[in-house]
Design a protein around this motif. Structure first.
Motif, mmCIF file in Angstrom:
data_model
loop_
_atom_site.group_PDB
_atom_site.id
_atom_site.type_symbol
_atom_site.label_atom_id
_atom_site.label_comp_id
_atom_site.label_asym_id
_atom_site.label_seq_id
_atom_site.Cartn_x
_atom_site.Cartn_y
_atom_site.Cartn_z
ATOM 1 N N ASN A 125 39.757 36.946 49.575
ATOM 2 C CA ASN A 125 38.614 36.032 49.544
ATOM 3 C C ASN A 125 37.960 35.820 50.907
ATOM 4 O O ASN A 125 37.677 34.678 51.292
ATOM 5 C CB ASN A 125 39.055 34.675 48.978
ATOM 6 N N PRO A 126 37.690 36.871 51.669
ATOM 7 C CA PRO A 126 36.947 36.672 52.924
ATOM 8 C C PRO A 126 35.500 36.316 52.600
ATOM 9 O O PRO A 126 35.041 36.515 51.477
ATOM 10 C CB PRO A 126 37.029 38.046 53.591
ATOM 11 N N ASP A 127 34.788 35.772 53.561
ATOM 12 C CA ASP A 127 33.373 35.471 53.332
ATOM 13 C C ASP A 127 32.605 36.744 53.010
ATOM 14 O O ASP A 127 31.775 36.777 52.093
ATOM 15 C CB ASP A 127 32.759 34.782 54.551
ATOM 16 N N THR A 128 32.877 37.804 53.782
ATOM 17 C CA THR A 128 32.251 39.107 53.542
ATOM 18 C C THR A 128 33.271 40.203 53.809
ATOM 19 O O THR A 128 34.259 39.982 54.509
ATOM 20 C CB THR A 128 31.033 39.341 54.466
ATOM 21 N N TYR A 129 33.024 41.377 53.250
ATOM 22 C CA TYR A 129 33.846 42.548 53.547
ATOM 23 C C TYR A 129 32.986 43.786 53.340
ATOM 24 O O TYR A 129 31.950 43.732 52.659
ATOM 25 C CB TYR A 129 35.106 42.585 52.674
ATOM 26 N N THR A 130 33.385 44.885 53.925
ATOM 27 C CA THR A 130 32.590 46.111 53.875
ATOM 28 C C THR A 130 33.434 47.259 53.347
ATOM 29 O O THR A 130 34.567 47.465 53.785
ATOM 30 C CB THR A 130 32.056 46.469 55.274
ATOM 31 N N VAL A 131 32.889 47.997 52.392
ATOM 32 C CA VAL A 131 33.533 49.176 51.820
ATOM 33 C C VAL A 131 32.503 50.296 51.764
ATOM 34 O O VAL A 131 31.408 50.106 51.246
ATOM 35 C CB VAL A 131 34.083 48.890 50.409
ATOM 36 N N TRP A 132 32.876 51.459 52.305
ATOM 37 C CA TRP A 132 31.989 52.624 52.267
ATOM 38 C C TRP A 132 30.588 52.302 52.811
ATOM 39 O O TRP A 132 29.578 52.739 52.273
ATOM 40 C CB TRP A 132 31.874 53.165 50.847
ATOM 41 N N GLY A 133 30.532 51.485 53.855
ATOM 42 C CA GLY A 133 29.261 51.157 54.478
ATOM 43 C C GLY A 133 28.471 50.068 53.788
ATOM 44 O O GLY A 133 27.422 49.657 54.277
ATOM 45 N N GLN A 134 28.963 49.559 52.666
ATOM 46 C CA GLN A 134 28.272 48.512 51.920
ATOM 47 C C GLN A 134 28.996 47.186 52.149
ATOM 48 O O GLN A 134 30.204 47.095 51.972
ATOM 49 C CB GLN A 134 28.251 48.841 50.426
ATOM 50 N N THR A 135 28.254 46.158 52.556
ATOM 51 C CA THR A 135 28.844 44.845 52.787
ATOM 52 C C THR A 135 28.650 43.954 51.571
ATOM 53 O O THR A 135 27.552 43.885 51.010
ATOM 54 C CB THR A 135 28.214 44.181 54.025
ATOM 55 N N TYR A 136 29.713 43.284 51.182
ATOM 56 C CA TYR A 136 29.687 42.398 50.018
ATOM 57 C C TYR A 136 29.983 40.973 50.461
ATOM 58 O O TYR A 136 30.818 40.745 51.343
ATOM 59 C CB TYR A 136 30.716 42.840 48.975
ATOM 60 N N GLN A 137 29.318 40.006 49.844
ATOM 61 C CA GLN A 137 29.519 38.597 50.148
ATOM 62 C C GLN A 137 30.222 37.935 48.974
ATOM 63 O O GLN A 137 29.709 37.925 47.853
ATOM 64 C CB GLN A 137 28.188 37.900 50.429
ATOM 65 N N VAL A 138 31.404 37.401 49.227
ATOM 66 C CA VAL A 138 32.158 36.726 48.170
ATOM 67 C C VAL A 138 31.460 35.404 47.844
ATOM 68 O O VAL A 138 31.127 34.626 48.747
ATOM 69 C CB VAL A 138 33.612 36.478 48.608
ATOM 70 N N LEU A 139 31.243 35.148 46.579
ATOM 71 C CA LEU A 139 30.532 33.945 46.161
ATOM 72 C C LEU A 139 31.356 32.695 46.490
ATOM 73 O O LEU A 139 32.580 32.695 46.313
ATOM 74 C CB LEU A 139 30.248 33.986 44.664
ATOM 75 N N PRO A 140 30.709 31.628 46.948
ATOM 76 C CA PRO A 140 31.444 30.394 47.246
ATOM 77 C C PRO A 140 31.996 29.722 45.998
ATOM 78 O O PRO A 140 32.974 28.986 46.048
ATOM 79 C CB PRO A 140 30.403 29.519 47.949
ATOM 80 N N THR A 141 31.364 29.969 44.852
ATOM 81 C CA THR A 141 31.825 29.422 43.587
ATOM 82 C C THR A 141 31.441 30.379 42.466
ATOM 83 O O THR A 141 30.452 31.106 42.570
ATOM 84 C CB THR A 141 31.206 28.033 43.307
ATOM 85 N N ALA A 142 32.218 30.356 41.387
ATOM 86 C CA ALA A 142 31.918 31.216 40.237
ATOM 87 C C ALA A 142 30.973 30.537 39.263
ATOM 88 O O ALA A 142 30.436 31.193 38.367
ATOM 89 C CB ALA A 142 33.215 31.585 39.515
ATOM 90 N N GLU A 143 30.764 29.240 39.425
ATOM 91 C CA GLU A 143 29.990 28.487 38.443
ATOM 92 C C GLU A 143 28.571 29.039 38.299
ATOM 93 O O GLU A 143 27.859 29.255 39.286
ATOM 94 C CB GLU A 143 29.934 27.011 38.828
ATOM 95 N N GLY A 144 28.186 29.289 37.059
ATOM 96 C CA GLY A 144 26.840 29.763 36.763
ATOM 97 C C GLY A 144 26.674 31.262 36.806
ATOM 98 O O GLY A 144 25.607 31.770 36.460
ATOM 99 N N TYR A 145 27.712 32.011 37.231
ATOM 100 C CA TYR A 145 27.574 33.466 37.319
ATOM 101 C C TYR A 145 27.440 34.061 35.922
ATOM 102 O O TYR A 145 28.210 33.756 35.015
ATOM 103 C CB TYR A 145 28.781 34.089 38.019
ATOM 104 N N HIS A 146 26.457 34.952 35.786
ATOM 105 C CA HIS A 146 26.138 35.567 34.497
ATOM 106 C C HIS A 146 25.411 36.866 34.802
ATOM 107 O O HIS A 146 24.401 36.868 35.484
ATOM 108 C CB HIS A 146 25.227 34.608 33.706
ATOM 109 N N GLU A 147 25.946 37.982 34.335
ATOM 110 C CA GLU A 147 25.312 39.265 34.634
ATOM 111 C C GLU A 147 25.609 40.270 33.531
ATOM 112 O O GLU A 147 26.639 40.196 32.855
ATOM 113 C CB GLU A 147 25.799 39.807 35.976
ATOM 114 N N GLU A 148 24.698 41.195 33.338
ATOM 115 C CA GLU A 148 24.884 42.271 32.379
ATOM 116 C C GLU A 148 24.844 43.609 33.101
ATOM 117 O O GLU A 148 24.092 43.786 34.064
ATOM 118 C CB GLU A 148 23.800 42.235 31.296
ATOM 119 N N GLY A 149 25.677 44.546 32.651
ATOM 120 C CA GLY A 149 25.728 45.860 33.268
ATOM 121 C C GLY A 149 26.854 46.679 32.678
ATOM 122 O O GLY A 149 27.358 46.376 31.584
ATOM 123 N N LEU A 150 27.279 47.704 33.400
ATOM 124 C CA LEU A 150 28.332 48.595 32.920
ATOM 125 C C LEU A 150 29.708 48.121 33.360
ATOM 126 O O LEU A 150 29.889 47.695 34.493
ATOM 127 C CB LEU A 150 28.111 50.014 33.436
#
Length: 311
Positions: A82-107
């Motif tokens: 759960n770091p604030d951010t992390y980088t994999v394969w040159g792409q940086t990701y930001q960990v959400l501060p909370t899960a509340e309200g998260y809703h997404e569609e995809g594969l």
């Protein structure tokens, strides 16, 4: 440079379904005990786990059709993953501060035998027979409802790992979860992912006798609003429904377009100044009754039930 990158991510996240010391052919060593997470494990999201282009289910194909789903409960954030951010394969990701309200569609994709017993990003051992999942940015752990958009099957999973690091996928399911949702044979499937949050006030549930009363996600239609001293009155113009919350603006715009074209309802995309999610809101509605009718219309059309919100 790649070994240095992998090591740097390892220190931040711990192992993601991996173990120290790659073994011959598989790129993996002996699965470590789950009780002692090793932050310096060789391998992290984007390393050993993704050297494999093909995975497989277990030799022991247990029947998971009647296996109880995880029940959302309050849990502290994992000490790992759960770091604030992390980088994999040159792409940086930001960990959400909370899960509340998260809703997404995809594969959705899935992972199984090759990673069974290896540490996840949270430090727990991956168990392909449990209903778990990996996600790039949801806090660990998070409970989420995953719905197969092609067959309507739905399942609650516990997110305890990071991944998948493929831009066209939003969640990686355990083998058991993929089987339950009818995704295993296809390899991937179109899904809706809705984060669940809960409180500590349990009420009876037919599956195991306990379920939280405050499941805050678009899963089942909430009961009709009741009048109270604090309830907004007709004409206030501040009654809305939230149909979804997305990390990417494109996802929010896509849902906005579908709702507008299919249901002819007032809809907009909002991002509060302090928020990290693009939120799709329906409204404003003149009264609670109008808002409840709109909620019913949305759910009857096959969308996830929206939640009531006020600005």
């Amino acid at each position: 440079m790649r070994p240095l990158l992998i090591l740097a991510v390892s220190l931040a996240l711990g192992a993601c379904a991996t173990a120290p010391g790659p073994g011959p052919d598989t790129g993996r060593g002996t699965p470590p005990p789950a009780a002692k997470p090793d932050r310096s494990a060789a391998g992290a999201p984007g390393s050993d786990r993704y050297k494999h282009s093909v995975d497989a289910g277990p030799d022991d194909r247990r029947d998971v059709s009647s296996q109880p789903e995880p029940v959302p409960k309050v849990e502290p954030r994992s000490a790992y993953g759960n770091p604030d951010t992390y980088t994999v394969w040159g792409q940086t990701y930001q960990v959400l501060p909370t899960a509340e309200g998260y809703h997404e569609e995809g594969l959705a994709s899935w992972y199984g035998r090759k990673f069974h017993g290896y540490r996840t990003s949270s430090g727990e051992a991956f168990d392909m027979y449990r209903f778990t999942a990996a996600h790039r940015t949801l806090p660990l752990p998070t409970y989420a409802r995953v719905t197969n958009l092609d067959n309507g099957k739905s399942l609650v999973v516990r997110v305890n790992d990071r991944g998948p690091f493929h831009s066209d996928r939003i969640i990686d399911l355990s083998w058991a979860a993929a089987v339950r949702l009818g995704i295993e044979q296809h390899g991937t499937g179109r899904v809706r992912v809705e984060a669940l949050t809960a409180n500590n006030d349990p009420t009876p549930n037919k599956s195991d006798g306990r379920v939280p009363t405050a499941v805050r996600a678009a899963v089942d239609s909430p009961p009709p609003a009741t009048a109270s001293a604090a309830a907004p009155t007709a004409g206030d113009g501040d009654l809305y429904l939230q149909a979804g919350a997305f990390q990417a603006l494109d996802g929010a715009r896509a849902l906005e377009k579908r709702l507008r074209e299919q249901l002819r309802l007032p809809v907009s995309v909002r991002q509060p100044a302090s928020g990290h999610l693009y939120k799709v809101w329906l409204g404003p509605f003149a009264s609670n009754e109008d808002r409840d009718r709109a909620r019913h219309t949305v759910t009857q059309a096959g969308f996830a039930a929206p939640i009531s919100v006020n600005p």
